[in-house]
Write an enzyme that holds these catalytic residues in place. Structure first.
Site, PDB file in Angstrom:
ATOM      1  CG  LEU A  65      38.018  51.994  54.313  1.00 19.64           C
ATOM      2  CD1 LEU A  65      36.535  51.957  53.933  1.00 19.64           C
ATOM      3  CD2 LEU A  65      38.875  51.974  53.042  1.00 19.64           C
TER       4      LEU A  65
ATOM      5  CG  HIS B  60      47.334  37.268  40.569  1.00 14.53           C
ATOM      6  ND1 HIS B  60      45.964  37.335  40.566  1.00 14.53           N
ATOM      7  CD2 HIS B  60      47.639  35.967  40.268  1.00 14.53           C
ATOM      8  CE1 HIS B  60      45.459  36.133  40.290  1.00 14.53           C
ATOM      9  NE2 HIS B  60      46.455  35.297  40.095  1.00 14.53           N
TER      10      HIS B  60
ATOM     11  CG  ASP C 234      36.771  36.877  38.570  1.00 10.64           C
ATOM     12  OD1 ASP C 234      37.906  36.373  38.619  1.00 10.64           O
ATOM     13  OD2 ASP C 234      35.800  36.310  38.035  1.00 10.64           O
TER      14      ASP C 234
HETATM   15  C1  FPP Z   1      40.938  37.073  40.729  1.00 18.59           C
HETATM   16  O1  FPP Z   1      41.496  37.010  39.472  1.00 18.59           O
HETATM   17  C2  FPP Z   1      41.782  37.502  41.828  1.00 18.59           C
HETATM   18  C3  FPP Z   1      42.277  36.723  42.833  1.00 18.59           C
HETATM   19  C4  FPP Z   1      42.268  35.260  42.887  1.00 18.59           C
HETATM   20  C5  FPP Z   1      42.809  37.295  44.033  1.00 18.59           C
HETATM   21  C6  FPP Z   1      44.034  38.073  43.914  1.00 18.59           C
HETATM   22  C7  FPP Z   1      43.755  39.462  44.169  1.00 18.59           C
HETATM   23  C8  FPP Z   1      44.700  40.375  44.105  1.00 18.59           C
HETATM   24  C9  FPP Z   1      46.095  40.033  43.791  1.00 18.59           C
HETATM   25  C10 FPP Z   1      44.350  41.759  44.377  1.00 18.59           C
HETATM   26  C11 FPP Z   1      45.163  42.274  45.517  1.00 18.59           C
HETATM   27  C12 FPP Z   1      44.662  41.944  46.829  1.00 18.59           C
HETATM   28  C13 FPP Z   1      45.292  42.257  47.985  1.00 18.59           C
HETATM   29  C14 FPP Z   1      44.541  42.183  49.240  1.00 18.59           C
HETATM   30  C15 FPP Z   1      46.700  42.711  48.101  1.00 18.59           C
HETATM   31  P1  FPP Z   1      41.458  35.619  38.710  1.00 18.59           P
HETATM   32  O2  FPP Z   1      42.842  35.057  38.792  1.00 18.59           O
HETATM   33  O3  FPP Z   1      40.396  34.747  39.234  1.00 18.59           O
HETATM   34  O4  FPP Z   1      41.137  36.083  37.254  1.00 18.59           O
HETATM   35  P2  FPP Z   1      40.504  35.201  36.077  1.00 18.59           P
HETATM   36  O5  FPP Z   1      39.050  34.972  36.428  1.00 18.59           O
HETATM   37  O6  FPP Z   1      40.660  36.077  34.889  1.00 18.59           O
HETATM   38  O7  FPP Z   1      41.279  33.932  35.973  1.00 18.59           O
END
Ligand code: FPP
Length: 240
Positions: free
Chosen positions: A126, A32, A15
């Site tokens: 893994l 992201h 997060d």
């Molecule tokens: C949370 O940040 C993250 C996500 C909703 C998911 C996205 C994850 C990634 C892009 C990492 C990479 C993953 C893979 C498998 C390639 P948020 O947007 O909720 O952050 P905030 O709480 O600050 O709004």
């Protein structure tokens, strides 16, 4: 780092991407993109340490309600990352699998998932499990429905029946659940599997959560005494 008491199965709620970007006056999507870089670092680190299984919450069942542009960007980012990272996964003997209802994704993303899973399926290192369109309640309901379909209605369901039909079937028990980004909740992630997991919350936003921060979480875990309902004295006796 304490490598004696390594968790077999770690799960992470990644997060803080959006806040990381916003604090730099950038669009949330920038966060992201940075998040993917950190995902690579933590996957490589887990593989090198010899962790058996790592489950990452990439997209929850609830994330569909984000702004349309952000959802489309995330879908494109997943396609891109899957294509790009197969090499790194193979180099580190990582076997990739997706958990969650991936049938709701576009045919293009489903194809990318299939290809990346196929190209890494013979790796014996893994186990990397990406939770996408995943929700803990969905997982439990899905498990119950599978039991019903298999005709398990004549007797009462047991915990083992449910376990055997969860998306994490075949993986080691969850030992450690990490959440970055400062919030202290499970957000419908592995709610069944987290029953006895140790919880670790980091204030670092996901793009700042590097292998040093990860080592710190693992060292914290290594020092904890897991009692599974027993007394401290009983546990000490067992480990003598
Ligand atoms: C949370 O940040 C993250 C996500 C909703 C998911 C996205 C994850 C990634 C892009 C990492 C990479 C993953 C893979 C498998 C390639 P948020 O947007 O909720 O952050 P905030 O709480 O600050 O709004």
């Amino acid at each position: 780092m304490e490598t004696n008491n390594l968790p077999k199965h770690v799960a992470i709620i990644m997060d803080g991407n959006g806040r990381w970007a916003e604090s730099r006056n950038r669009n949330r999507t920038f966060g992201h993109k940075a998040g993917v870089e950190k995902t690579r670092e933590i996957v490589e680190s887990s593989a090198k340490l010899g962790i058996e299984s790592l489950t990452l919450f990439a997209f929850s069942s609830e994330n569909w309600s984000r702004p349309k542009d952000e959802v489309s960007y995330l879908m494109e980012l997943f396609v891109l990352a899957l294509k790009r990272e197969v090499k790194m996964l193979n180099k580190n003997a990582v076997k990739l699998s997706f958990i969650g209802d991936t049938t709701q994704f576009s045919p293009k993303l489903q194809q990318s998932i299939f290809e990346a899973e196929t190209q890494t399926c013979n790796n014996d290192g893994l186990l990397l499990n990406i939770a996408a369109n995943y929700g803990g309640r969905w997982d439990i309901v899905n498990a119950v429905n599978q039991c019903l379909k298999a005709g398990k209605t004549k007797q009462e369901l047991t915990e083992s029946d449910i376990e055997a039909n969860l998306a994490t079937e075949g993986l080691p028990q969850l030992d450690l659940l990490i959440r970055t980004g400062g919030e202290k909740r499970i957000s419908n992630f592995l709610i069944w599997q987290a029953a006895y997991a140790e919880l670790y919350f980091s204030d670092k936003l996901w793009p700042d959560f590097d292998s040093v921060a990860y080592d710190k979480a693992l060292s914290d875990y290594a020092l904890r005494q897991r009692r599974f309902g027993q007394t401290s004295a009983q546990v000490k006796l067992k480990h003598k």
